[in-house]
Design a protein around this motif. Structure first.
Motif, PDB file in Angstrom:
ATOM      1  N   ALA A   1      10.588  -1.992 -10.016  1.00  0.00           N
ATOM      2  CA  ALA A   1      11.400  -3.115  -9.391  1.00  0.00           C
ATOM      3  C   ALA A   1      10.451  -4.447  -9.146  1.00  0.00           C
ATOM      4  N   GLY A   2       9.215  -4.403  -9.577  1.00  0.00           N
ATOM      5  CA  GLY A   2       8.528  -5.676  -9.694  1.00  0.00           C
ATOM      6  C   GLY A   2       7.469  -5.939  -8.412  1.00  0.00           C
ATOM      7  N   HIS A   3       7.487  -5.059  -7.646  1.00  0.00           N
ATOM      8  CA  HIS A   3       6.541  -4.956  -6.427  1.00  0.00           C
ATOM      9  C   HIS A   3       5.289  -4.615  -7.036  1.00  0.00           C
ATOM     10  N   ARG A   4       4.181  -5.092  -6.176  1.00  0.00           N
ATOM     11  CA  ARG A   4       2.739  -4.986  -6.594  1.00  0.00           C
ATOM     12  C   ARG A   4       2.021  -4.016  -5.786  1.00  0.00           C
ATOM     13  N   ILE A   5       1.878  -2.816  -6.278  1.00  0.00           N
ATOM     14  CA  ILE A   5       1.035  -1.895  -5.582  1.00  0.00           C
ATOM     15  C   ILE A   5      -0.372  -2.061  -5.540  1.00  0.00           C
ATOM     16  N   THR A   6      -0.913  -2.491  -4.259  1.00  0.00           N
ATOM     17  CA  THR A   6      -2.320  -2.994  -4.284  1.00  0.00           C
ATOM     18  C   THR A   6      -3.304  -1.756  -4.160  1.00  0.00           C
ATOM     19  N   LEU A   7      -2.633  -0.794  -3.554  1.00  0.00           N
ATOM     20  CA  LEU A   7      -3.715   0.620  -3.354  1.00  0.00           C
ATOM     21  C   LEU A   7      -2.583   1.943  -3.235  1.00  0.00           C
ATOM     22  N   ALA A   8      -3.112   3.009  -4.075  1.00  0.00           N
ATOM     23  CA  ALA A   8      -2.289   4.319  -3.552  1.00  0.00           C
ATOM     24  C   ALA A   8      -3.285   5.158  -2.853  1.00  0.00           C
TER      25      ALA A   8
ATOM     26  N   ALA B   1      -1.877  -6.492   1.804  1.00  0.00           N
ATOM     27  CA  ALA B   1      -0.302  -5.757   1.339  1.00  0.00           C
ATOM     28  C   ALA B   1       0.535  -6.422   2.611  1.00  0.00           C
ATOM     29  N   ASP B   2       1.926  -6.421   2.282  1.00  0.00           N
ATOM     30  CA  ASP B   2       2.764  -6.854   3.098  1.00  0.00           C
ATOM     31  C   ASP B   2       3.425  -5.484   3.995  1.00  0.00           C
ATOM     32  N   VAL B   3       3.437  -4.473   3.440  1.00  0.00           N
ATOM     33  CA  VAL B   3       4.120  -3.288   3.976  1.00  0.00           C
ATOM     34  C   VAL B   3       3.453  -2.066   3.436  1.00  0.00           C
ATOM     35  N   ILE B   4       3.423  -1.048   4.350  1.00  0.00           N
ATOM     36  CA  ILE B   4       2.826   0.215   3.500  1.00  0.00           C
ATOM     37  C   ILE B   4       4.043   1.238   3.548  1.00  0.00           C
TER      38      ILE B   4
ATOM     39  N   ILE C   1       0.787  -1.042   0.054  1.00  0.00           N
ATOM     40  CA  ILE C   1      -0.060   0.128  -0.003  1.00  0.00           C
ATOM     41  C   ILE C   1       0.984   1.174  -0.008  1.00  0.00           C
ATOM     42  N   PHE C   2       0.787   2.051  -0.928  1.00  0.00           N
ATOM     43  CA  PHE C   2       1.465   3.229  -1.035  1.00  0.00           C
ATOM     44  C   PHE C   2       0.859   4.604  -0.686  1.00  0.00           C
ATOM     45  N   MET C   3       1.422   5.206   0.152  1.00  0.00           N
ATOM     46  CA  MET C   3       0.703   6.583   0.642  1.00  0.00           C
ATOM     47  C   MET C   3       1.612   7.684   0.551  1.00  0.00           C
TER      48      MET C   3
END
Length: 312
Positions: A22-29, A79-82, A4-6
């Motif tokens: 880099a290949g990460h999956r952004i599940t939500l902005a 998500a694994d991380v924010i 989750i990107f904020m």
């Protein structure tokens, strides 16, 4: 990782793009609500929202991230991380501890220096020789969490708030992607912060740009660079607002005139007395006019020596 990107402003866009590349999956902005701008008050997307839409990432824009509704919604997102980069709201403990790796923050200073909202500009204003980016494990304090990684970025002699902003945005994007890889592999060594050796990097205001000519030439020149491009340093010339975009310290001698007095008008600059030394104004913008070199300005606008800048 699932992320989750904020974030909200331009500074955060590079990190969002780097994580995607880099290949990460952004599940939500998650970004601040859209606001009306300009004379027509048309609603404008935040820079992060623009990037997320372009990248096909779902967007969430809560008025208050602390609300129960917001917390429940983020809980429902896998998500694994924010990752947080200049989001613009204080994040509650319930969200900080929500995901496996918690919340990590991309902060544009070498913590514990310059905690706060405007670390980039204050580094220039205060004459720092270097700045950088710290990736931090967020806690409930204001930029007080454990430090995970850092990168140092030297400042050029003519560094502006805008140019350092671009450098740190790029450096932070790269470092964040590298740090997430380290985090996933268990390769980070969190480091506690000590007391900050600098004042809190308070938010910028337009009023901060008013030049105090009793200050030294060195400090005024740093202010001009630090507040370029926003909110800009300014003074008064014959009762009109005058923005100063570029100047140069030309003397550290004893005072020759009163503070703010134009000592000399050359073909390409105005020499102005300060509280210590003098400044050559090189690039300026008079109220109602476009930004221009002082030489071009002086060819079309008569300025007399002895004029006092800052006088109403």
């Amino acid at each position: 990782m699932k992320i989750i990107f904020m974030g909200t402003p331009d500074f955060a866009v590079g990190t969002l793009e780097a994580l995607t590349e880099a290949g990460h999956r952004i599940t939500l902005a998650v970004t601040q609500p859209d606001k009306p701008k300009g004379r027509g008050h048309s609603v404008q997307y935040t820079p992060v929202k623009e990037a997320a839409v372009r990248l096909g990432i779902p967007v969430y824009q809560p008025q208050k991230i602390r609300s129960e509704e917001s917390v429940r919604y983020l809980e429902s997102i896998e998500a694994d991380v924010i990752v947080v980069a200049a989001f613009g709201q204080m994040i509650p403990k319930s969200i900080l501890e929500m995901k496996k790796y918690g919340c990590i923050n991309v902060h544009a200073s070498l913590l514990p220096k310059y905690r706060g909202a405007a670390p980039i500009q204050w580094a220039v204003i205060n004459g720092e020789k270097e700045s950088g980016v710290t990736i931090m494990q967020m806690d409930e304090g204001l930029d007080t969490g454990d430090m995970l990684t850092k990168v140092v970025v030297p400042l050029d002699e003519k560094e502006t708030g805008g140019s350092l902003f671009d450098k740190l945005s790029a450096a932070g994007a790269k470092l964040c992607a590298e740090t997430l890889d380290m985090l996933e592999l268990g390769g980070t060594m969190p480091e506690k912060q000590g007391e900050s050796p600098t004042d809190y990097a308070s938010m910028l205001t337009k009023e901060m740009g008013k030049i105090d000519w009793t200050k030294s030439a060195v400090s005024v020149e740093r202010l001009v660079r630090g507040l370029n491009p926003w909110p800009s340093a300014y003074t008064k010339l014959n009762g009109k607002n005058l923005k100063i975009w570029e100047c140069q310290v030309v003397s550290a001698d004893a005072s020759k005139g009163v503070c703010g007095e134009i000592l000399e008008v050359t073909k390409d600059s105005m020499i102005v007395q300060t509280g210590e030394g003098a400044l050559a104004v090189k690039v300026l913008q008079l109220e109602g006019k476009k930004r221009m070199d002082a030489g071009a300005f002086l060819r079309g606008f008569s300025v007399e020596t002895g004029t006092i800048l800052g006088a109403e």
